[in-house]
Motif scaffolding. Sequence first.
Motif, mmCIF file in Angstrom:
data_model
loop_
_atom_site.group_PDB
_atom_site.id
_atom_site.type_symbol
_atom_site.label_atom_id
_atom_site.label_comp_id
_atom_site.label_asym_id
_atom_site.label_seq_id
_atom_site.Cartn_x
_atom_site.Cartn_y
_atom_site.Cartn_z
ATOM 1 N N ASN A 33 0.956 -1.320 0.041
ATOM 2 C CA ASN A 33 -0.006 0.157 -0.152
ATOM 3 C C ASN A 33 0.883 1.135 -0.077
ATOM 4 O O ASN A 33 1.686 1.400 1.140
ATOM 5 N N THR A 35 1.230 5.000 0.399
ATOM 6 C CA THR A 35 0.791 6.216 0.975
ATOM 7 C C THR A 35 1.672 7.460 1.217
ATOM 8 O O THR A 35 2.983 7.116 1.203
ATOM 9 N N TYR A 73 -0.895 -0.845 -4.427
ATOM 10 C CA TYR A 73 -2.130 -0.014 -4.422
ATOM 11 C C TYR A 73 -1.664 1.291 -4.140
ATOM 12 O O TYR A 73 -0.641 1.825 -3.264
ATOM 13 N N SER A 75 -2.286 4.686 -3.048
ATOM 14 C CA SER A 75 -3.324 5.612 -2.283
ATOM 15 C C SER A 75 -2.599 6.770 -2.158
ATOM 16 O O SER A 75 -3.152 7.739 -1.235
HETATM 17 C C1 LIG Z 1 -3.946 1.959 2.472
HETATM 18 O O1 LIG Z 1 -3.682 2.781 3.347
HETATM 19 C C2 LIG Z 1 -4.588 3.888 3.670
HETATM 20 C C3 LIG Z 1 -3.959 4.938 4.871
HETATM 21 O O2 LIG Z 1 -3.710 3.977 6.136
HETATM 22 C C4 LIG Z 1 -5.741 2.946 4.010
HETATM 23 O O3 LIG Z 1 -7.040 4.391 4.083
HETATM 24 C C5 LIG Z 1 -6.257 2.321 2.821
HETATM 25 O O4 LIG Z 1 -7.234 1.332 3.162
HETATM 26 C C6 LIG Z 1 -5.360 1.370 2.526
HETATM 27 N N1 LIG Z 1 -5.277 0.577 1.518
HETATM 28 C C7 LIG Z 1 -5.152 -0.870 1.237
HETATM 29 C C8 LIG Z 1 -5.593 -1.510 0.169
HETATM 30 O O5 LIG Z 1 -4.754 -1.626 2.215
#
Ligand SMILES: *[C@@H]1O[C@H](CO)[C@@H](O)[C@H](O)[C@H]1NC(C)=O
Length: 541
Positions: A33, A35, A73, A75
Amino acid sequence: MAANASFAAALFIGISLILAVTAEDPYRFFEWNITYGDIYPLGVRQQGILINGQFPGPDIHSVTNDNLIINVYNSLDEPFLLSWNGIQQRRNSFVDGVYGTTCPIPPGKNYTYILQVKDQIGSFYYFPSLAFHKAAGGFGGIRILSRPRIPVPFADPAGDYTVLIGDWYKSNHTDLRAQLDSGRKLPLPDGILINGRGSGATLNVEQGKTYRLRISNVGLQDSLNFRIQDHKMQVVEVEGIHTLPTTFSSLDVHVGQSYSVLVTADQPAKDYYMVVSSRFTSAVLTTTGVLRYSNSAGGVSGPIPGGPTIQIDWSLNQARAIRTNLSASGPRPNPQGSYHYGMINTTRTIRLASSAGQVNGKQRYAVNSVSFNPADTPLKIADYFKIDGVFRVGSIQPQPTGGGIYLDTSVLQVDYRSFVEIVFENTEDIMQSWHLDGYSFWVVGMDGGQWSPDSRNGYNLRDAVARCTVQVYPSSWSAIYIALDNVGMWNIRSEFWARQYLGQQLYLRVYTASTSLRDEYPIPKNALLCGRASGRSTRPL
Ligand SMILES: *[C@@H]1O[C@H](CO)[C@@H](O)[C@H](O)[C@H]1NC(C)=O
Ligand SMILES: *[C@@H]1O[C@H](CO)[C@@H](O)[C@H](O)[C@H]1NC(C)=O
Ligand SMILES: *[C@@H]1O[C@H](CO)[C@@H](O)[C@H](O)[C@H]1NC(C)=O
Ligand SMILES: *[C@@H]1O[C@H](CO)[C@@H](O)[C@H](O)[C@H]1NC(C)=O
Ligand SMILES: *[C@@H]1O[C@H](CO)[C@@H](O)[C@H](O)[C@H]1NC(C)=O
């Protein structure tokens, strides 16, 4: 009918070949992920790019021929791509993760990279390739271990550490990018990080034991010198080649490069400075970390050990001293020296000269006068779907032209299975570093002055190292030999990241008319499509 049957048979053999290869090799799965998150590497708060909350990102540990399934992913609020420095993506440039080969992952979406670390060993790293994201993080180490029964030419170390070093700005990547977009140069970096820390990064060791450090320069422009107080290090691997063990008290790692060194904790038990400083810069940036013995009697003491600063010959001599162990195995059981690269005649010489200048009042950087301008569609994808008008082969000359800088989508075509010489020419007074995706190449020579055919007399045609990133000293040249056995669209880029961003890159189109799966895989079924390829189908054509 007969022709069709044999075509079908060939296709079947081709497919079973792929299945046979991939089915036997283990799979490793990663869910990542991407971010934004607060980081403080130089003491001030910055918006960094994190992977699963980590800065730097997690290491990838693998074994030769493993399949790596990495679901990324995005984000962030911007398109994002990861690229895999030194991972060759054999027959599969679609997953290389640079904008010329792979569509960006849109914000809020994911994409699964399906990679195979085919016939490779060694130390590499991954990094975000778009939009100056590299200045914010998103990078991490990749190590590929030898398969169990293939000998490695040194004893198993007691520990194996990734050491990511690189220069760093206190400004975030959007501010840096805005400066470049407005046509300005960047100021000098503000500091140096070791494993994401501006100071105090620590490696723990036990007295009497030997450790492997996999050092990669993941920074944006500076060559760096790495050293450990009172300790020697032995270079044993360079970007996938086992070297003759060569002992140094400090090591130059140019931007984009990776080395493995062995360090023995053979000193009195205490803490020692681990030092990284910038090379060839007017103001020397220095950072320290700590090598800590488990039974340490106390903290670091004494002066921080000095290293070379502007000396070019020192660095050149060190580079020439690092050679391949011809009798050691690489990824395969046979010796690395059984491929006699120096006895193959090259069929072509390509000379790539860098330059800097302005176009329409804005700073740009070029190769053979062309400053790379990204197309609206990844070049490899346009090529696959035969979409005309995205790029032209011949949009860059294979030698310097001496003319002024202009913008174009530079693609240089070369013949599949040819053996070529490429000379990187640097007439500027700065340090450069060049990377080629998809390949490992032999660094046959480097020297000061202008390259000429006579320069070949000084080439190392016996035991030069094969690697994927080569330095070019100020007012100097570096020459490489390369066996073009990997079909695809491959990025050649300056590792000086502002220069890469402002056009100092091109693509090498390794071309064959063959459509056999032995030569190139079709586009992955899950490939994202964008630009003029939007709406096309990734099912086999
Ligand atoms: C990625 O991290 C963000 C922030 O913590 C969170 O909102 C999101 O659900 C996460 N996405 C995945 C696919 O884990
Ligand atoms: C970068 O910093 C500027 C302020 O200098 C801020 O406006 C911007 O939102 C920041 N960008 C990111 C991605 O953090
Ligand atoms: C996105 O992730 C899902 C699993 O969460 C996976 O099934 C899908 O294939 C991924 N998309 C791409 C384009 O790889
Ligand atoms: C080179 O590799 C061979 C085979 O692994 C090994 O026996 C030899 O010691 C290595 N050479 C040196 C100088 O270390
Ligand atoms: C390389 O070229 C030389 C000179 O043209 C020739 O004599 C030699 O046979 C060639 N070697 C190979 C391996 O083709």
